[in-house]
Every structure is written in C-alpha cells, then in structure tokens.
Design a protein around this motif. Structure first.
Motif, PDB file in Angstrom:
ATOM      1  N   ASP A 295      -4.289  11.509  -3.603  1.00  0.00           N
ATOM      2  CA  ASP A 295      -4.720  10.692  -2.464  1.00  0.00           C
ATOM      3  C   ASP A 295      -3.692  10.642  -1.345  1.00  0.00           C
ATOM      4  N   TYR A 296      -2.461  10.998  -1.633  1.00  0.00           N
ATOM      5  CA  TYR A 296      -1.469  11.111  -0.560  1.00  0.00           C
ATOM      6  C   TYR A 296      -2.016  11.949   0.585  1.00  0.00           C
ATOM      7  N   PHE A 297      -2.719  13.028   0.258  1.00  0.00           N
ATOM      8  CA  PHE A 297      -3.247  13.931   1.281  1.00  0.00           C
ATOM      9  C   PHE A 297      -4.563  13.432   1.870  1.00  0.00           C
ATOM     10  N   ALA A 298      -5.181  12.430   1.241  1.00  0.00           N
ATOM     11  CA  ALA A 298      -6.407  11.847   1.790  1.00  0.00           C
ATOM     12  C   ALA A 298      -6.118  10.730   2.771  1.00  0.00           C
ATOM     13  N   VAL A 299      -4.880  10.221   2.766  1.00  0.00           N
ATOM     14  CA  VAL A 299      -4.473   9.155   3.676  1.00  0.00           C
ATOM     15  C   VAL A 299      -3.965   9.783   4.969  1.00  0.00           C
ATOM     16  N   SER A 300      -4.230   9.134   6.103  1.00  0.00           N
ATOM     17  CA  SER A 300      -3.764   9.647   7.399  1.00  0.00           C
ATOM     18  C   SER A 300      -2.237   9.722   7.429  1.00  0.00           C
ATOM     19  N   PRO A 301      -1.687  10.684   8.169  1.00  0.00           N
ATOM     20  CA  PRO A 301      -0.218  10.821   8.233  1.00  0.00           C
ATOM     21  C   PRO A 301       0.504   9.525   8.590  1.00  0.00           C
ATOM     22  N   GLN A 302      -0.088   8.696   9.416  1.00  0.00           N
ATOM     23  CA  GLN A 302       0.543   7.437   9.805  1.00  0.00           C
ATOM     24  C   GLN A 302       0.809   6.520   8.617  1.00  0.00           C
ATOM     25  N   TRP A 303      -0.002   6.647   7.564  1.00  0.00           N
ATOM     26  CA  TRP A 303       0.038   5.702   6.455  1.00  0.00           C
ATOM     27  C   TRP A 303       0.464   6.319   5.129  1.00  0.00           C
ATOM     28  N   ARG A 304       0.431   7.632   5.022  1.00  0.00           N
ATOM     29  CA  ARG A 304       0.582   8.228   3.685  1.00  0.00           C
ATOM     30  C   ARG A 304       1.969   8.022   3.082  1.00  0.00           C
ATOM     31  N   ASN A 305       3.012   7.971   3.906  1.00  0.00           N
ATOM     32  CA  ASN A 305       4.345   7.769   3.342  1.00  0.00           C
ATOM     33  C   ASN A 305       4.482   6.382   2.718  1.00  0.00           C
ATOM     34  N   SER A 306       3.929   5.375   3.382  1.00  0.00           N
ATOM     35  CA  SER A 306       3.952   4.017   2.818  1.00  0.00           C
ATOM     36  C   SER A 306       3.137   3.962   1.537  1.00  0.00           C
ATOM     37  N   TYR A 307       2.002   4.660   1.528  1.00  0.00           N
ATOM     38  CA  TYR A 307       1.147   4.690   0.332  1.00  0.00           C
ATOM     39  C   TYR A 307       1.901   5.272  -0.858  1.00  0.00           C
ATOM     40  N   LEU A 308       2.557   6.403  -0.669  1.00  0.00           N
ATOM     41  CA  LEU A 308       3.272   7.051  -1.760  1.00  0.00           C
ATOM     42  C   LEU A 308       4.475   6.223  -2.200  1.00  0.00           C
ATOM     43  N   ALA A 309       5.241   5.712  -1.247  1.00  0.00           N
ATOM     44  CA  ALA A 309       6.434   4.935  -1.596  1.00  0.00           C
ATOM     45  C   ALA A 309       6.073   3.712  -2.424  1.00  0.00           C
ATOM     46  N   ALA A 310       5.026   2.986  -2.023  1.00  0.00           N
ATOM     47  CA  ALA A 310       4.617   1.793  -2.765  1.00  0.00           C
ATOM     48  C   ALA A 310       4.132   2.148  -4.167  1.00  0.00           C
ATOM     49  N   SER A 311       3.416   3.253  -4.290  1.00  0.00           N
ATOM     50  CA  SER A 311       2.838   3.633  -5.582  1.00  0.00           C
ATOM     51  C   SER A 311       3.884   4.067  -6.593  1.00  0.00           C
ATOM     52  N   LEU A 312       5.079   4.438  -6.128  1.00  0.00           N
ATOM     53  CA  LEU A 312       6.123   4.879  -7.048  1.00  0.00           C
ATOM     54  C   LEU A 312       6.545   3.783  -8.031  1.00  0.00           C
ATOM     55  N   LEU A 313       6.206   2.532  -7.746  1.00  0.00           N
ATOM     56  CA  LEU A 313       6.611   1.431  -8.619  1.00  0.00           C
ATOM     57  C   LEU A 313       6.115   1.606 -10.049  1.00  0.00           C
ATOM     58  N   ARG A 314       5.017   2.319 -10.242  1.00  0.00           N
ATOM     59  CA  ARG A 314       4.481   2.511 -11.588  1.00  0.00           C
ATOM     60  C   ARG A 314       4.818   3.876 -12.170  1.00  0.00           C
ATOM     61  N   PHE A 315       5.719   4.610 -11.537  1.00  0.00           N
ATOM     62  CA  PHE A 315       6.121   5.909 -12.063  1.00  0.00           C
ATOM     63  C   PHE A 315       7.342   5.736 -12.969  1.00  0.00           C
ATOM     64  N   PRO A 316       7.539   6.644 -13.908  1.00  0.00           N
ATOM     65  CA  PRO A 316       8.696   6.530 -14.797  1.00  0.00           C
ATOM     66  C   PRO A 316      10.003   6.849 -14.097  1.00  0.00           C
ATOM     67  N   SER A 317      11.075   6.370 -14.693  1.00  0.00           N
ATOM     68  CA  SER A 317      12.433   6.618 -14.220  1.00  0.00           C
ATOM     69  C   SER A 317      13.139   7.562 -15.191  1.00  0.00           C
ATOM     70  N   PRO A 318      14.132   8.302 -14.740  1.00  0.00           N
ATOM     71  CA  PRO A 318      14.900   9.149 -15.674  1.00  0.00           C
ATOM     72  C   PRO A 318      15.525   8.352 -16.809  1.00  0.00           C
ATOM     73  N   ALA A 319      15.739   7.053 -16.611  1.00  0.00           N
ATOM     74  CA  ALA A 319      16.338   6.228 -17.663  1.00  0.00           C
ATOM     75  C   ALA A 319      15.348   5.853 -18.761  1.00  0.00           C
ATOM     76  N   ASP A 320      14.058   6.054 -18.519  1.00  0.00           N
ATOM     77  CA  ASP A 320      13.057   5.730 -19.536  1.00  0.00           C
ATOM     78  C   ASP A 320      13.147   6.708 -20.704  1.00  0.00           C
TER      79      ASP A 320
END
Length: 510
Positions: A470-495
């Motif tokens: 969906d990063y590519f489905a969001v307009s360029p104006q908004w897609r960076n904020s969309y991806l950055a916010a969504s990273l909260l549920r991604f794993p970390s190397p420490a996991d």
C-alpha cells in the motif's frame, strides 16, 4: 502433478537486498519419512473429496506429524514437487481441516495467511524464498491440531441433490447470503464455482465481505486473499475454497443478523442510501491534500456515520477518490501510532483488502460501497481499541522528524534498532530518512529480511505485505508518513529469531 510445473523464473522474483540473511540456498534436510501408505490415503464418505491430482499431497500435509512435515516436504521438493503444488495443497488442506469459527481469525489464519506468505516468498532473496512456505506448513499443523481439539470439524461433501440449476445459481446465492442461510449458500456457491466466471463470482463476494464488521475485517481479507491466490493455484480447485469463503462470511453471534439491527451491520444498510447520493462523475475529481487532512480529522474523532457523511460530502464537492483513500490508509496507520496492538493492525490489513476489492471491482455501486465501508470501519476499529486502553494523542500528519546519527545505509540499521526500545524515535527517524533520500527501498528490503528471520505468527506476514504494497497506493505526499507510522509493528534486529529458522538450521547442520 498439476499439469506443467512452473519454473523458478516464473515464481521467483529477484529482490534487491544484497547477501543472503540466513544462508539457506539449498533447503536440503537430512532426513525423510516413509511414504504414506495407500491405506492411509483413503477418505471417509463424510469428507469433501478434492481433485485427484492434488488429493495425495493434501493428505500428506494432513497426516504427516508436525515434527516431520517440513523434512518430508523438502525431500519431495528435491524429487520435483513444485512451488505451485505445495501452495495449492496448503490452501486446500486449510479449508478442509480448519473451521472459520468461532471467528474468521485465530486458527483460521492457516488459510488467511497463505496469500501473504506467497507474496513474502516472491519478495524474498532467492536463497530464502522457501522459508515463508515452510513457516506456513508448520502453522497449518498447529491450526489443524487446534481445530481437532476444539471441534473436530472437517468440510463435508456438497449435498448434490440440493445444488441449484445453473440459471438459478446466482439468485440462490444472493438470497441465501442475504438470509444468512449457511446450507443454502453452500450449495449455491458450489453451483456458481462450476458455472460462473471468477470475475462474476467475486463481484458478489466483494459486497458480502464488506457488509459487516464482525471478525474485525477478516471477512474482507479472506475475500481479497482468495481472489489473489486462486489464479495461481488453478480454478479447478476453487469449489472447496469458495465454499469455505461463503461459510466464513456468514459467521455471526446470536440471532440471525437479517432479523435484527446489530451495530456490526448498521453501516452497510445506511451506506446504501449514501452511495446513491454520490454524483455520477465521482471518479473525475481533483486531488486535494487539504481535503485528506479534513477526512483524517473526522476519522480521528468522529463516528462511523460522520466519517461516511464526510466522504460523500467530499465526493460531491469534486474531491478525487485518491485523496480520500490517502486519508483511509493514513487513518489506519495512525491507529497503529495511537495503540500499536492487534486491533490497529487489522485496521491496516482490512484497508488493504477493501482497497484491493475497490481496485478490482468493475461495478460502480460496489466501489462506492467499499470505500464507504472502509470509512465506517476505521472509527469502529478506534472504538474497539478504546476498550483496550488509552489511545496516545498522536497524529500521522504531525509526526516529528528526527535525524539519524548515520547516513544511508547505516541509517536504516539504526531505525530498525530503535524499534526495540524507542519506537517513536524510530518513526521520526524513518520519516526523516525517507524524505531526505526520496527512496523507501532500503527500509523495505530490511523489513522483508527481518520478517523472514523474526516473523513467528501470521500477522507478521499479513501486516508487512499489506504495508509494503500500500505504500505505492498512497499519494507521494502521504506515503512516507504512512510507511514510517506502520513500522511500529515490524520486528527489530533485537527480537528473537523464530523457532522455525532455528529448526531449519539444525536440520541443515545434521
């Protein structure tokens, strides 16, 4: 075998990730099991029979003990078993052995996650692409065992005496689904699968997948994933999958929903009238970032009805649907910012599913309703989250940038490392990095590799695939904020590495 086997080139796609993360170029397990005997392959008359070419492989998945299945499948791969055959058997074993009740979720993720696992495989480095499939095989065995302990349910054969005539199948299906009649829907969808094109069938399913909020979006997700995966495995296997889908969409609690006014169903009924007020030229509007902000504000604090009314107002005012979808995508990701739990995660994956249906549908009325239902669902997700605890006072359009200590590609490592202890710092650094570099490739590649190594449950795959798509489905104006916010549920190397990776390593080392 399933006809002509697909080649590696047909199903593998090169990922720009650099070197292999796990060093699993040859999934050569050291031990194999004796083949399943002919006597063990016999099914009782009360279990749905699958196509003869795939039935033995499905039974292999069903009957092989969990602690041996991956090794057995690996040995079959070395003898010529194809990716497509495994994917088909995995999906069919799931729909035959795992009941989508009491909710279309939980153990049923053995089915729901198959498409996400497939997409994760396509995006993985070449020498790691079997890993998501092996994970899904193992997860199926867990779900099969849970289903057996809970109910022992298995899909039964179709009641052929009750299957409607071809000319009556569509009407019978709609009537059964509207009445929440499971038996009538089962025979009607069997007739449809044998006589009607895939596009026609899914035009019907789009509406029923989006009509109610039960199972926090899993119904819409199941529709989307089914439409995506069936063309790959082959329409000849569609009937049991579509029967499972219809059964799942009829899940409800208590009295028949057709005879009550439950909150889960109310938006669908109210949105029929709203959809009729959308102007005929609604697809030709003008993009507006300001109107995206207005829509976000209503999603943030308004009711489902207020969100849907705002959507209609914007369309009537000539705002492009893309600007509204930007608000829906970002509104879902903002819920992750405010409470990064399982409910917000499903706001993101449900929006992904509804947008896929919106893009794929050719019916104008259905497309209006799909967007309206998405707008209705996001406040319902928010309300469900409020029942689990306080929501943070954060807004996706007011994220604070934070500089990283390193330049690319070290900055990406720093961002994911921050997720473990300072998640909002990671979000701010991710947004700054995306804006400074103008590229999300490094973040995406690292995210995919971490999912392969650390992902240990279905939502890891479902969320990552949805967000990176969906990063590519969001307009360029908004897609960076969309991806950055969504990273909260991604794993970390420490996991911790998932246990399946450890098992593969042990098997490889012998």
């Amino acid at each position: 075998a399933m006809g002509t086997q697909v080649t590696r080139r047909e199903w593998l796609r090169t990922a720009a990730t650099g070197g292999a993360l796990l060093g699993l170029g040859d999934v050569s397990f050291l031990s194999t099991l004796p083949p399943v005997s002919a006597a063990e392959t016999q099914l009782g008359a009360t279990v749905v029979q699958l196509e003869p070419d795939i039935e033995p492989l499905v039974q292999l998945l069903e009957k092989t003990p969990r602690e041996h299945l991956l090794e057995e499948v690996a040995s079959r791969i070395r003898r010529g078993l194809s990716y497509r055959e495994i994917l088909a058997a995995l999906l069919l074993a799931g729909v035959r052995n795992v009941q989508p009740r009491p909710s279309v979720g939980f153990k049923f993720h053995a089915v729901l996650a198959v498409n996400s696992v497939h997409l994760a495989s396509l995006s993985a480095p070449e020498d790691e692409r079997w890993l998501p499939i092996f994970w899904a095989l193992d997860y199926f065995k867990d779900s099969q065992a849970r289903n057996q302990s809970e109910s022992g349910w298995r899909m039964k054969p179709v009641d052929e005496r009750a299957v409607p005539r071809v000319s009556k199948a569509r009407e019978a299906f709609s009537r059964a689904m509207d009445a929440w009649d499971e038996e009538a829907a089962d025979v009607a969808v069997a007739a449809l699968s044998r006589t009607v094109s895939a596009n026609e069938i899914f035009e019907l399913f789009y509406r029923y997948g989006a009509r109610d909020f039960r199972s926090i979006g899993h119904k819409a997700i199941f529709v989307s994933n089914t439409q995506r995966i069936l063309p790959l495995i082959g329409w000849q296997y569609a009937e049991p999958v579509l029967r499972s889908l219809a059964y799942a969409l009829l899940m409800h609690e208590g009295d028949n929903p057709a005879k009550q006014d439950a909150p889960s169903d109310r938006p669908w009924r109210e949105n029929q009238a709203r959809a009729a007020r959308v102007p005929a030229a609604w697809l030709g509007g003008t993009p507006s970032g300001d109107m995206t902000v207005e829509m976000l504000s209503v999603l943030r604090q308004g009711s489902s009805g207020a969100a849907c009314d705002k959507l209609v107002e914007l369309l009537k005012g000539g705002v492009a649907p893309q600007s509204i979808w930007d608000a829906l995508f970002c509104g879902a990701a903002e819920l992750l910012l405010r409470q990064p739990g399982i409910v917000a995660l499903h706001a993101v994956t449900t929006t992904n599913a509804l947008h896929f249906a919106y893009q794929t549908s050719s019916d104008d009325a259905s497309r209006r309703l799909l967007m309206l239902q998405n707008a209705a669902f996001l406040p319902m997700f928010r309300e469900a989250m409020e029942g689990r605890g306080k929501l943070a006072d954060l807004a996706i359009d007011r994220l604070q940038l934070q500089a990283t200590a390193n330049s690319s590609p070290k900055a990406v490592e720093e961002i994911f490392a921050e997720l473990h202890g300072s998640p909002m710092a990671a979000v701010g650094k991710a947004l700054a990095h995306l804006q400074a570099t103008g590229s999300a490739q490094g973040l995406m590649d690292t995210a995919r590799r971490l999912i392969l190594l650390k992902g240990d449950e279905p939502h890891d795959y479902k969320l990552s695939v949805a967000v990176l798509e969906d990063y590519f489905a969001v307009s360029p104006q908004w897609r960076n904020s969309y991806l950055a916010a969504s990273l909260l549920r991604f794993p970390s190397p420490a996991d911790q590495d998932n246990k399946l990776v450890q098992r593969i390593r042990r098997a490889l080392k012998g």
